[in-house]
Design a protein around this motif. Structure first.
Motif, PDB file in Angstrom:
ATOM      1  N   THR A 163      38.908  75.518  35.916  1.00  0.00           N
ATOM      2  CA  THR A 163      36.732  75.771  35.794  1.00  0.00           C
ATOM      3  C   THR A 163      36.223  76.208  35.798  1.00  0.00           C
ATOM      4  O   THR A 163      36.588  76.867  37.560  1.00  0.00           O
ATOM      5  N   GLU A 166      29.111  75.774  37.130  1.00  0.00           N
ATOM      6  CA  GLU A 166      27.926  75.033  36.319  1.00  0.00           C
ATOM      7  C   GLU A 166      26.821  76.597  35.730  1.00  0.00           C
ATOM      8  O   GLU A 166      27.075  77.204  36.096  1.00  0.00           O
ATOM      9  N   TYR A 208      31.726  74.293  33.211  1.00  0.00           N
ATOM     10  CA  TYR A 208      30.797  73.085  33.704  1.00  0.00           C
ATOM     11  C   TYR A 208      29.723  73.707  33.133  1.00  0.00           C
ATOM     12  O   TYR A 208      29.081  75.132  33.560  1.00  0.00           O
ATOM     13  N   GLY A 239      31.424  69.284  34.077  1.00  0.00           N
ATOM     14  CA  GLY A 239      29.732  68.504  34.381  1.00  0.00           C
ATOM     15  C   GLY A 239      30.442  68.574  36.048  1.00  0.00           C
ATOM     16  O   GLY A 239      31.481  67.911  36.314  1.00  0.00           O
TER      17      GLY A 239
END
Length: 316
Positions: A163, A166, A208, A239
């Motif tokens: 990942t 954000e 994200y 997220g």
């Protein structure tokens, strides 16, 4: 006739889109907290864990990578049948957290490496400045992408997913931020995402997304651009917060998750410590687990929820 009905029901069950299933339960924690939460990790409903690694911890010197912590995590998780998701962190939320390799902070070619930002955790007031890597600097971004490529060479197919942090960044306008513009920030984010997708061909790649600098309500088409890119390139999205119906999120990423249900390979979202501070306007109390899960499943189409071990339902 009974056999025919059962066959049709079975066909319907197996043809349901992925987002129709209840979200899978994972944990979320810093990389050094795995051993501390061993008992929670061993719970049968917990399928794996997302561990957050700072850029500096993975690249202590230019081009010199140290992936020992990820190796150790896999050695602990694999015998338990648990999956690992890694997050490579290039932004930090306290004034003293400047966890980029030193060469990025000292070499002028990288524009100072970090730019100050203001953090606004949960429902609290803005707190002391944190930092975000100047990814709009091409030289710095090239080093980040080199790290992603090195991680893929070692762990593609061994970790469930990687990942990227954000999209939200509250850049402090009083601080130097050479080369920054909102367009440049978005372009850099998409460029890093494309690089991660090229590098990881077996593990999932997840970006994200919550907010963009300079944008509200997709008025610059940053949000719609990212979701279209993700759907076209087999990229997952997620997220840091699941907060049912929250107005700020409803004006930004949430409606896009709803619109793209079933069109993304993976949707993975978190319930982190600040997320627990939000209250349900219907009850005036913190959101229950059931409320979070139902909203994640029905509206957002979430496949995996990364829960902080501080979530009340996970406490001993």
């Amino acid at each position: 006739m009974t056999r025919l009905i059962l066959s049709l029901l079975a066909l319907l069950l197996f043809s349901l889109p992925a987002w129709a299933a209840a979200p899978r339960t994972f944990l979320y924690m810093p990389a050094d907290a795995l051993e501390r939460h061993d008992a929670v990790l061993r719970r049968p409903e917990v399928e794996g864990v997302q561990l957050v690694y700072s850029w500096k911890s993975l690249e202590p010197a230019r081009g010199q990578y140290d992936f020992g912590a990820i190796d150790a995590a896999l050695a602990r998780l694999e015998p338990l049948g648990k999956k690992l998701v890694i997050q490579v962190q290039d932004r930090f939320f306290t004034p003293k957290a400047r966890h980029l390799p030193d060469y990025l902070l000292t070499d002028p070619a990288y524009g100072g490496g970090l730019v100050a930002q203001v953090d606004r955790p949960g429902q609290g007031k803005p707190v002391a400045q944190g930092w975000v890597a100047a990814q709009w600097n091409p030289a710095l971004r090239a080093r980040y992408q080199a790290l992603l490529a090195a991680l893929a060479a070692r762990f593609d197919g061994r970790v469930l997913a990687i990942t990227l942090p954000e999209t939200a960044a509250d850049i402090d306008p009083r601080q130097p931020n050479a080369g920054f513009s909102c367009d440049a920030y978005v372009d850099a984010t998409l460029d890093n995402l494309a690089a991660a997708r090229r590098a990881f061909t077996r593990s999932r790649v997840v970006q994200y997304v919550n907010f963009w600098p300079c944008e509200w309500g997709d008025d610059h088409h940053y949000m719609s651009r990212l979701f279209a890119f993700a759907a076209a390139n087999g990229v997952g999205l997620g997220g840091p917060d699941i907060v049912p119906g929250r107005k700020a999120q409803m004006a930004n990423a949430y409606p896009f998750f709803n619109r793209y249900k079933g069109r993304l390979p993976l949707v993975a979202m978190a319930v982190q410590e600040p997320t627990l501070t939000y209250t349900d306007p219907k009850t005036g109390k913190p959101f229950t687990k059931d409320a979070v899960v139902e909203y994640a499943e029905r509206y957002l189409g979430v496949d995996i929820i990364f829960w902080t071990p501080a979530a009340p339902w996970l406490r001993p």
